[in-house]
Design a protein around this motif. Structure first.
Motif, PDB file in Angstrom:
ATOM      1  N   ILE A 153      16.414 -31.850  -0.351  1.00  0.00           N
ATOM      2  CA  ILE A 153      17.224 -30.634  -0.371  1.00  0.00           C
ATOM      3  C   ILE A 153      18.550 -30.998  -1.023  1.00  0.00           C
ATOM      4  CG2 ILE A 153      18.408 -28.870   0.988  1.00  0.00           C
ATOM      5  CD1 ILE A 153      16.281 -29.262   3.158  1.00  0.00           C
ATOM      6  N   VAL A 154      18.876 -30.328  -2.120  1.00  0.00           N
ATOM      7  CA  VAL A 154      20.132 -30.581  -2.833  1.00  0.00           C
ATOM      8  C   VAL A 154      21.095 -29.437  -2.553  1.00  0.00           C
ATOM      9  CG1 VAL A 154      21.229 -30.898  -5.082  1.00  0.00           C
ATOM     10  CG2 VAL A 154      18.964 -31.866  -4.660  1.00  0.00           C
ATOM     11  N   LEU A 155      22.312 -29.791  -2.139  1.00  0.00           N
ATOM     12  CA  LEU A 155      23.374 -28.821  -1.935  1.00  0.00           C
ATOM     13  C   LEU A 155      24.449 -29.062  -2.993  1.00  0.00           C
ATOM     14  CD1 LEU A 155      23.686 -29.000   1.967  1.00  0.00           C
ATOM     15  CD2 LEU A 155      22.478 -27.273   0.612  1.00  0.00           C
ATOM     16  N   HIS A 156      24.432 -28.222  -4.029  1.00  0.00           N
ATOM     17  CA  HIS A 156      25.439 -28.292  -5.097  1.00  0.00           C
ATOM     18  C   HIS A 156      26.576 -27.383  -4.670  1.00  0.00           C
ATOM     19  CE1 HIS A 156      26.745 -28.359  -9.468  1.00  0.00           C
ATOM     20  NE2 HIS A 156      27.397 -27.294  -8.996  1.00  0.00           N
ATOM     21  N   LEU A 157      27.667 -27.991  -4.193  1.00  0.00           N
ATOM     22  CA  LEU A 157      28.757 -27.222  -3.603  1.00  0.00           C
ATOM     23  C   LEU A 157      30.022 -27.393  -4.444  1.00  0.00           C
ATOM     24  CD1 LEU A 157      28.202 -28.183   0.164  1.00  0.00           C
ATOM     25  CD2 LEU A 157      27.122 -26.356  -1.171  1.00  0.00           C
ATOM     26  N   GLY A 158      30.253 -26.439  -5.326  1.00  0.00           N
ATOM     27  CA  GLY A 158      31.493 -26.374  -6.078  1.00  0.00           C
ATOM     28  C   GLY A 158      32.102 -25.014  -5.846  1.00  0.00           C
ATOM     29  N   ASN A 159      32.898 -24.515  -6.791  1.00  0.00           N
ATOM     30  CA  ASN A 159      33.379 -23.144  -6.656  1.00  0.00           C
ATOM     31  C   ASN A 159      32.194 -22.185  -6.688  1.00  0.00           C
ATOM     32  OD1 ASN A 159      35.659 -21.307  -6.444  1.00  0.00           O
ATOM     33  ND2 ASN A 159      35.107 -20.634  -8.504  1.00  0.00           N
ATOM     34  N   GLY A 160      31.207 -22.504  -7.536  1.00  0.00           N
ATOM     35  CA  GLY A 160      29.880 -21.902  -7.427  1.00  0.00           C
ATOM     36  C   GLY A 160      29.028 -22.856  -6.609  1.00  0.00           C
ATOM     37  N   ALA A 161      28.121 -22.337  -5.826  1.00  0.00           N
ATOM     38  CA  ALA A 161      27.344 -23.205  -4.935  1.00  0.00           C
ATOM     39  C   ALA A 161      25.896 -22.751  -4.892  1.00  0.00           C
ATOM     40  CB  ALA A 161      27.940 -23.201  -3.522  1.00  0.00           C
ATOM     41  N   SER A 162      24.986 -23.723  -4.839  1.00  0.00           N
ATOM     42  CA  SER A 162      23.567 -23.395  -4.739  1.00  0.00           C
ATOM     43  C   SER A 162      22.826 -24.511  -4.034  1.00  0.00           C
ATOM     44  CB  SER A 162      22.957 -23.158  -6.130  1.00  0.00           C
ATOM     45  OG  SER A 162      23.084 -24.301  -6.947  1.00  0.00           O
ATOM     46  N   ALA A 163      21.708 -24.145  -3.429  1.00  0.00           N
ATOM     47  CA  ALA A 163      20.831 -25.095  -2.762  1.00  0.00           C
ATOM     48  C   ALA A 163      19.478 -25.073  -3.452  1.00  0.00           C
ATOM     49  CB  ALA A 163      20.668 -24.732  -1.286  1.00  0.00           C
ATOM     50  N   SER A 164      18.774 -26.191  -3.397  1.00  0.00           N
ATOM     51  CA  SER A 164      17.413 -26.215  -3.921  1.00  0.00           C
ATOM     52  C   SER A 164      16.534 -27.059  -3.025  1.00  0.00           C
ATOM     53  CB  SER A 164      17.363 -26.758  -5.354  1.00  0.00           C
ATOM     54  OG  SER A 164      17.707 -28.137  -5.395  1.00  0.00           O
ATOM     55  N   ALA A 165      15.263 -26.699  -2.974  1.00  0.00           N
ATOM     56  CA  ALA A 165      14.243 -27.493  -2.305  1.00  0.00           C
ATOM     57  C   ALA A 165      13.373 -28.095  -3.393  1.00  0.00           C
ATOM     58  CB  ALA A 165      13.409 -26.623  -1.363  1.00  0.00           C
ATOM     59  N   VAL A 166      13.345 -29.430  -3.468  1.00  0.00           N
ATOM     60  CA  VAL A 166      12.650 -30.133  -4.542  1.00  0.00           C
ATOM     61  C   VAL A 166      11.536 -30.970  -3.939  1.00  0.00           C
ATOM     62  CG1 VAL A 166      12.892 -31.691  -6.511  1.00  0.00           C
ATOM     63  CG2 VAL A 166      14.807 -30.197  -5.856  1.00  0.00           C
ATOM     64  N   ALA A 167      10.306 -30.633  -4.263  1.00  0.00           N
ATOM     65  CA  ALA A 167       9.139 -31.327  -3.726  1.00  0.00           C
ATOM     66  C   ALA A 167       8.505 -32.160  -4.828  1.00  0.00           C
ATOM     67  CB  ALA A 167       8.119 -30.327  -3.177  1.00  0.00           C
ATOM     68  N   GLY A 168       8.547 -33.469  -4.682  1.00  0.00           N
ATOM     69  CA  GLY A 168       7.923 -34.342  -5.668  1.00  0.00           C
ATOM     70  C   GLY A 168       8.484 -34.180  -7.063  1.00  0.00           C
ATOM     71  N   GLY A 169       9.791 -33.950  -7.168  1.00  0.00           N
ATOM     72  CA  GLY A 169      10.436 -33.813  -8.461  1.00  0.00           C
ATOM     73  C   GLY A 169      10.408 -32.416  -9.044  1.00  0.00           C
ATOM     74  N   ARG A 170       9.803 -31.450  -8.354  1.00  0.00           N
ATOM     75  CA  ARG A 170       9.679 -30.083  -8.867  1.00  0.00           C
ATOM     76  C   ARG A 170      10.371 -29.113  -7.919  1.00  0.00           C
ATOM     77  NH1 ARG A 170       5.332 -29.149 -12.360  1.00  0.00           N
ATOM     78  NH2 ARG A 170       4.803 -27.196 -11.362  1.00  0.00           N
ATOM     79  N   CYS A 171      11.189 -28.223  -8.489  1.00  0.00           N
ATOM     80  CA  CYS A 171      11.848 -27.216  -7.668  1.00  0.00           C
ATOM     81  C   CYS A 171      10.830 -26.217  -7.138  1.00  0.00           C
ATOM     82  CB  CYS A 171      12.908 -26.488  -8.488  1.00  0.00           C
ATOM     83  SG  CYS A 171      13.731 -25.160  -7.568  1.00  0.00           S
ATOM     84  N   VAL A 172      10.845 -25.985  -5.832  1.00  0.00           N
ATOM     85  CA  VAL A 172       9.948 -24.994  -5.240  1.00  0.00           C
ATOM     86  C   VAL A 172      10.718 -23.823  -4.630  1.00  0.00           C
ATOM     87  CG1 VAL A 172       8.085 -26.644  -4.830  1.00  0.00           C
ATOM     88  CG2 VAL A 172       9.818 -26.288  -3.049  1.00  0.00           C
ATOM     89  N   GLU A 173      12.040 -23.944  -4.554  1.00  0.00           N
ATOM     90  CA  GLU A 173      12.864 -22.858  -4.016  1.00  0.00           C
ATOM     91  C   GLU A 173      14.320 -23.155  -4.351  1.00  0.00           C
ATOM     92  OE1 GLU A 173      13.723 -19.910  -3.357  1.00  0.00           O
ATOM     93  OE2 GLU A 173      12.565 -19.527  -1.532  1.00  0.00           O
ATOM     94  N   THR A 174      15.086 -22.113  -4.636  1.00  0.00           N
ATOM     95  CA  THR A 174      16.518 -22.273  -4.874  1.00  0.00           C
ATOM     96  C   THR A 174      17.242 -21.026  -4.412  1.00  0.00           C
ATOM     97  OG1 THR A 174      18.159 -23.031  -6.495  1.00  0.00           O
ATOM     98  CG2 THR A 174      16.576 -21.369  -7.235  1.00  0.00           C
ATOM     99  N   SER A 175      18.542 -21.161  -4.140  1.00  0.00           N
ATOM    100  CA  SER A 175      19.257 -20.081  -3.456  1.00  0.00           C
ATOM    101  C   SER A 175      19.768 -18.999  -4.394  1.00  0.00           C
ATOM    102  CB  SER A 175      20.433 -20.660  -2.656  1.00  0.00           C
ATOM    103  OG  SER A 175      21.323 -21.372  -3.497  1.00  0.00           O
ATOM    104  N   MET A 176      20.140 -19.346  -5.637  1.00  0.00           N
ATOM    105  CA  MET A 176      20.582 -18.317  -6.572  1.00  0.00           C
ATOM    106  C   MET A 176      19.378 -17.558  -7.120  1.00  0.00           C
ATOM    107  SD  MET A 176      23.695 -20.173  -8.644  1.00  0.00           S
ATOM    108  CE  MET A 176      25.350 -20.226  -7.934  1.00  0.00           C
ATOM    109  N   GLY A 177      19.599 -16.342  -7.567  1.00  0.00           N
ATOM    110  CA  GLY A 177      18.461 -15.511  -7.933  1.00  0.00           C
ATOM    111  C   GLY A 177      18.495 -14.989  -9.351  1.00  0.00           C
TER     112      GLY A 177
END
Length: 420
Positions: free
Chosen positions: A201-225
């Motif tokens: 689980i990556v939490l990219h927290l800057g002035n813009g912020a997003s989370a991602s769920a990465v399974a085996g090197g591949r994104c399977v979910e992310t918070s921005m749309g």
């Protein structure tokens, strides 16, 4: 490799030596179009050089930064310059890999402008301007959305009428993709594992912020749309909100669509809650007893914990939670608060490790923790350079698919559709 990140009124750039991935120069031209424009250029091993004065447009900005590079012995006509890598915010569903730019590619990026009206036009301007400085040099577009195109349809689709969604390209695209790609891969290396065997689980927290769920090197979910508005609480953006808030504001407050857009993107988030979007100042105010800052901090962290729980459920098994970007890399209080109370998910931080000053990738969870908690400084420009360099230096394979091979080499990915 020269990497350009063109915003509406700025150009950030880095020149990198791909032999050892070192930074030869870096800089910023800001306030383009204003009288008080500023160029800051920092060569490797040298003192920063600052120039002020009017920079009327991006063409002037790129010529100015080219002049600074030339003063260091580099330039757009340098025979060792392999290519220019360009950050492009939105690639839609079409662009899932780094792509060599030609007229057809530029036309497609322009077609996507309605999906990123604040970003893609500036990206296009940067490409056209840099292209004019050396038309024979390869220019490679690397898309913020590309890493997230591996999301399954059940994660990417909104639950609205399918025909309407398809007609207007409405789906979840995600952003900060180069950061999530780099950080998830670097986190696996930090743990001594292969990316294909690691769930992060990556939490990219800057002035813009997003989370991602990465399974085996591949994104399977992310918070921005569809846009960068969805998801976590950000500096000036609301993140997740009931869509009916917009209808309510239109009916009872008389706000227009544009005014609602302005409110949710520029006057919400932390600045809307407490008047500040600098986490250092918010933490200082909280610690001094400021009630508004304390509540804003609690709302911010509450949203983080919700996503940590949700993405743990999505992944099933989590090997690491990784903090990155300005707030994620530098705010020990945010990291501590984000995992507080989540021992049931195997999450905790060691106080000494968490508060120790360091710019290096590091694990901050206690020894023997069930789930590693780590800090990995993001290197988005390096990721863009790596993907673009792999593309222009990889000979085509038997079916001519150099792009797909390049992306696999650069990012450890085996999925996606290539485009030239």
């Amino acid at each position: 490799m020269l990497v350009l990140n063109c915003g509406s009124s700025s150009v950030k750039y880095q020149l990198l030596d791909m032999a050892d991935r070192s930074r030869l120069a870096a800089g910023l031209v800001e306030r383009i179009g204003e009288r008080a424009s500023r160029l800051l250029h920092t060569p490797q091993g040298g003192d920063a050089r600052e120039r002020t004065g009017p920079v009327p447009d991006h063409a002037t900005a790129l010529k100015a930064l080219a002049g600074e590079l030339a003063a260091d012995g580099y330039g757009f006509d340098d025979p060792e310059l392999a290519a220019v890598g360009h950050r492009v915010v939105h690639g839609g569903q079409r662009f899932t890999e780094p792509t060599v730019v030609d007229d057809a590619v530029l036309a497609e990026i322009e077609r996507l402008v309605p999906l990123a009206p604040l970003h893609n036009p500036a990206n296009i301007t940067g490409i056209r301007t840099a292209w004019a400085l050396n038309p024979g040099l390869p220019h490679v577009a690397v898309f913020d959305t590309a890493f997230h195109t591996t999301m399954p349809e059940h994660a990417a689709r909104y639950a609205i009428d399918v025909a309407t969604a398809d007609a207007h390209c409405i789906r979840r695209y995600g952003f900060h993709g180069t950061s999530h790609a780099y950080v998830s891969r670097r986190a696996a290396q930090l743990l001594g594992r292969e990316p294909q065997e690691t769930n992060v689980i990556v939490l990219h927290l800057g002035n813009g912020a997003s989370a991602s769920a990465v399974a085996g090197g591949r994104c399977v979910e992310t918070s921005m749309g569809l846009t960068p508005l969805e998801g976590l609480v950000m500096g000036t953006r609301s993140g997740d909100i009931d869509p009916a808030v917009v209808f309510h504001l239109a009916r009872v407050a008389g706000l227009s669509v544009d005014e609602c857009d302005e409110l949710l993107n520029k006057k919400s988030g932390m600045v809307g809650l407490c008047g500040d979007n600098d986490m250092r100042e918010i933490v200082r105010r909280r610690d001094a007893g400021d009630a508004a800052a304390r509540l804003a901090f609690e709302i911010y962290v509450h949203r983080l914990r919700k996503y940590l729980g949700a993405y743990t459920a999505v992944l099933g098994r989590v090997d690491a939670v990784v903090f990155t970007a300005g707030v994620g890399e530098n705010s020990a209080p945010v990291r501590q608060a984000a995992v507080e109370g989540l021992a049931g998910l195997g999450l905790a931080v060691d106080e000494a490790r968490n508060t120790a000053a360091s710019k290096e990738p590091r694990v901050i969870s206690p020894e023997g923790a069930e789930v590693a908690v780590a800090v990995v400084p993001t290197e988005e420009e390096l990721e863009i350079a790596t993907q673009a360099y792999a593309l222009v230096t990889t000979a085509g394979d038997t079916d001519g698919n150099a792009v797909g091979a390049a992306h696999r080499n650069a990012a450890g990915s085996t999925g996606g559709t290539s485009n030239r």
